[in-house]
Design a protein around this motif. Structure first.
Motif, mmCIF file in Angstrom:
data_model
loop_
_atom_site.group_PDB
_atom_site.id
_atom_site.type_symbol
_atom_site.label_atom_id
_atom_site.label_comp_id
_atom_site.label_asym_id
_atom_site.label_seq_id
_atom_site.Cartn_x
_atom_site.Cartn_y
_atom_site.Cartn_z
ATOM 1 N N GLU A 1 -13.768 -13.284 -6.081
ATOM 2 C CA GLU A 1 -12.896 -12.308 -4.970
ATOM 3 C C GLU A 1 -11.957 -12.309 -5.492
ATOM 4 N N LYS B 1 -10.515 -8.934 -8.063
ATOM 5 C CA LYS B 1 -9.624 -7.800 -6.859
ATOM 6 C C LYS B 1 -8.380 -7.823 -8.940
ATOM 7 N N LYS B 2 -7.903 -8.739 -8.872
ATOM 8 C CA LYS B 2 -6.965 -8.456 -10.702
ATOM 9 C C LYS B 2 -7.432 -7.588 -11.283
ATOM 10 N N ILE C 1 -12.726 -4.771 -8.367
ATOM 11 C CA ILE C 1 -13.331 -4.440 -8.095
ATOM 12 C C ILE C 1 -12.735 -4.879 -6.832
ATOM 13 N N THR C 2 -13.362 -4.195 -6.080
ATOM 14 C CA THR C 2 -13.162 -5.420 -4.276
ATOM 15 C C THR C 2 -14.339 -6.155 -3.849
ATOM 16 N N PRO D 1 -16.059 -8.241 -0.980
ATOM 17 C CA PRO D 1 -16.544 -7.779 0.481
ATOM 18 C C PRO D 1 -16.362 -9.456 0.617
ATOM 19 N N ASN D 2 -15.177 -9.850 1.680
ATOM 20 C CA ASN D 2 -15.238 -11.539 2.101
ATOM 21 C C ASN D 2 -15.019 -11.625 3.593
ATOM 22 N N ARG E 1 -22.256 -5.229 3.262
ATOM 23 C CA ARG E 1 -22.153 -4.633 2.367
ATOM 24 C C ARG E 1 -21.628 -5.051 1.411
ATOM 25 N N GLU F 1 -21.127 -1.701 -1.217
ATOM 26 C CA GLU F 1 -19.859 -1.410 -1.151
ATOM 27 C C GLU F 1 -19.052 -1.234 -2.717
ATOM 28 N N LYS G 1 -20.114 -2.454 -10.474
ATOM 29 C CA LYS G 1 -19.719 -3.678 -10.173
ATOM 30 C C LYS G 1 -20.382 -4.624 -10.336
#
Length: 136
Positions: free
Chosen positions: A70, A74-75, A78-79, A81-82, A99, A103, A108
């Motif tokens: 995750e 994020k870097k 891309i988000t 789900p967690n 999710r 999502e 992605k």
């Protein structure tokens, strides 16, 4: 856009060392993690739930790996789900699974799986280096 390692090797080394200190038997999960990537993000994520009650140290290793994924994604913008989920909360498990499916578009998902594959390859490499040595 070129490849960025995002420090995966360093992250993998830290994950392996933490697992070794916590419970050296957990290191066998490294190989299982790498194999589980082929089954997709939801199954990889869900493995920590399967182990949650019976083998909590191994569950923690899987969850820490997911948390690291995750952070890396994020870097990369891309988000992932967690949500914190307990295996006994079926609604939360289902919501988190949905999710993961809903999502992340296909592109992605592919990026996430590629990064997870590389992270797990690094974890296996470090596991081979540290397995069987003392906890020092």
């Amino acid at each position: 856009m070129g490849w960025n390692s995002y420090g995966l090797d360093k992250i993998a080394q830290e994950l392996v060392l933490k697992a070794k200190i916590r419970d050296s038997d957990s290191l066998n999960q490294s190989y299982k993690m790498r194999m589980a990537v082929a089954y997709g993000l939801e199954r990889f994520w869900g493995e920590h739930l399967r182990l949650q009650k019976k083998e909590p140290d191994k569950s923690t290793y899987w969850k820490e790996t997911w948390d690291a994924l995750e952070m890396v994604l994020k870097k990369a913008g891309i988000t992932l789900p967690n949500d914190p989920v307990n295996v006994d909360n079926t609604k939360a498990v289902k919501a988190m699974s949905e999710r993961l499916w809903n999502e992340l578009n296909l592109e992605k998902q592919r990026v996430a799986l590629a990064v997870l594959t590389q992270l797990c390859d690094c974890i296996v490499w470090w596991t081979q280096r540290y397995k069987g040595r003392s906890k020092e």
